[in-house]
Scaffold this motif. Structure first.
Motif, short mmCIF file in Angstrom:
data_model
loop_
_atom_site.label_atom_id
_atom_site.label_comp_id
_atom_site.label_asym_id
_atom_site.label_seq_id
_atom_site.Cartn_x
_atom_site.Cartn_y
_atom_site.Cartn_z
N ALA A 176 2.55 -4.91 8.96
CA ALA A 176 3.12 -4.58 10.27
C ALA A 176 4.63 -4.43 10.18
O ALA A 176 5.21 -3.50 10.75
CB ALA A 176 2.74 -5.66 11.28
N ALA A 177 5.28 -5.34 9.46
CA ALA A 177 6.73 -5.27 9.31
C ALA A 177 7.15 -3.98 8.59
O ALA A 177 8.14 -3.34 8.96
CB ALA A 177 7.23 -6.50 8.54
N THR A 180 6.32 -0.71 10.91
CA THR A 180 7.21 -0.61 12.07
C THR A 180 8.52 0.06 11.69
O THR A 180 9.03 0.94 12.41
CB THR A 180 7.49 -2.01 12.65
OG1 THR A 180 6.26 -2.57 13.13
CG2 THR A 180 8.47 -1.94 13.80
N GLN A 181 9.08 -0.34 10.57
CA GLN A 181 10.34 0.24 10.11
C GLN A 181 10.15 1.68 9.61
O GLN A 181 11.01 2.53 9.82
CB GLN A 181 10.94 -0.62 8.99
CG GLN A 181 11.35 -2.02 9.42
CD GLN A 181 12.56 -2.02 10.35
OE1 GLN A 181 13.29 -1.04 10.44
NE2 GLN A 181 12.76 -3.11 11.05
N ARG A 183 8.01 3.90 10.68
CA ARG A 183 7.90 4.78 11.85
C ARG A 183 9.24 5.03 12.51
O ARG A 183 9.42 6.03 13.21
CB ARG A 183 6.90 4.19 12.84
CG ARG A 183 5.47 4.18 12.30
CD ARG A 183 4.47 3.70 13.34
NE ARG A 183 3.12 3.66 12.78
CZ ARG A 183 2.44 2.55 12.56
NH1 ARG A 183 2.97 1.37 12.86
NH2 ARG A 183 1.22 2.59 12.04
N GLY A 190 11.79 -1.35 5.75
CA GLY A 190 10.40 -1.78 5.86
C GLY A 190 9.91 -2.42 4.59
O GLY A 190 9.23 -3.46 4.62
#
Length: 223
Positions: A176-177, A180-181, A183, A190
């Motif tokens: 997820a981390a 998120t970056q 995107r 990320g």
């Protein structure tokens, strides 16, 4: 051409080096422009367009004759095989048109099903893991963090010792981390965030030992 800047490469490498100070695990990072060319997806869409033409004429049989009349206006009555010829030409044109359109990679990526992308990214990650990390450490503690930019998907693949102790679901926070970056257009950030979270998990199960040596390269790989 490199996917990430030299500065980003240096940051990711430094993050791996720092992470491995906390664990006996070995972290390998890799980033790819994409994991597949998806030529088969383009072919499938082109074939679907080709088949849609005779299917349309099957529902509206008069449409083929009307189209023949427009094209062959003044050439006399339509021959018996006119509808079949119109369907054949229409199918060919539809196939070629879609193939030409999907030669553009962004459009091809847009129409490729998400499940297909996920499978291809996973396949590529496993192939890279087998070559670059699997069974290359004495304790079977290698883990690959793989990012595929075009698909905006990532995979974490772990060697036998890690896989036996850490459930795949545990890597969810790291994934997820990372994504998120990605995107947000910050792939290096990320990767660094994910490396830190992977290191936390590895340190819990495989703390660094006094005689630990670096067995796998820390540098970011661009296969």
């Amino acid at each position: 051409m490199s996917l990430l800047s030299p500065a980003d490469h240096a940051r990711v490498t430094a993050a791996v080096t720092a992470a491995e100070q906390r664990t006996a695990g070995e972290i390998v990072t890799a980033v790819a422009a994409r994991s597949d060319a998806y030529h088969d997806a383009a072919l499938h869409w082109a074939m679907l367009a080709m088949l849609a033409v005779p299917a349309a004429f099957a529902f509206w049989p008069d449409a083929a004759l009307r189209l023949w009349g427009v094209v062959a206006d003044g050439w006399g009555p339509a021959p018996a095989g006119a509808p079949y010829l119109v369907a054949l030409v229409g199918s060919t044109v539809a196939f070629l048109l879609v193939r030409v359109l999907l030669a553009q990679m962004p459009l091809r990526m847009a129409v490729t099903p998400g499940a297909t992308k996920t499978r291809r990214v996973r396949r590529q990650a496993l192939a890279l893991f087998r070559v670059g990390a699997e069974r290359r450490t004495r304790g079977r503690t290698g883990v690959l963090l793989y990012l595929s930019l075009a698909e905006r998907r990532a995979e974490i693949v772990a060697d036998a010792a890690i896989h036996s102790r850490v459930d795949d679901a545990v890597w969810g926070e790291a994934m997820a981390a990372l994504l998120t970056q990605v995107r947000a257009g910050r792939a290096a950030d990320g990767l660094i965030a994910a490396i830190d979270r992977v290191a936390i998990v590895l340190a819990e199960h495989f703390p660094r030992e006094a005689d630990d040596v670096n067995e796998l390269p820390d540098r970011l790989i661009e296969p």
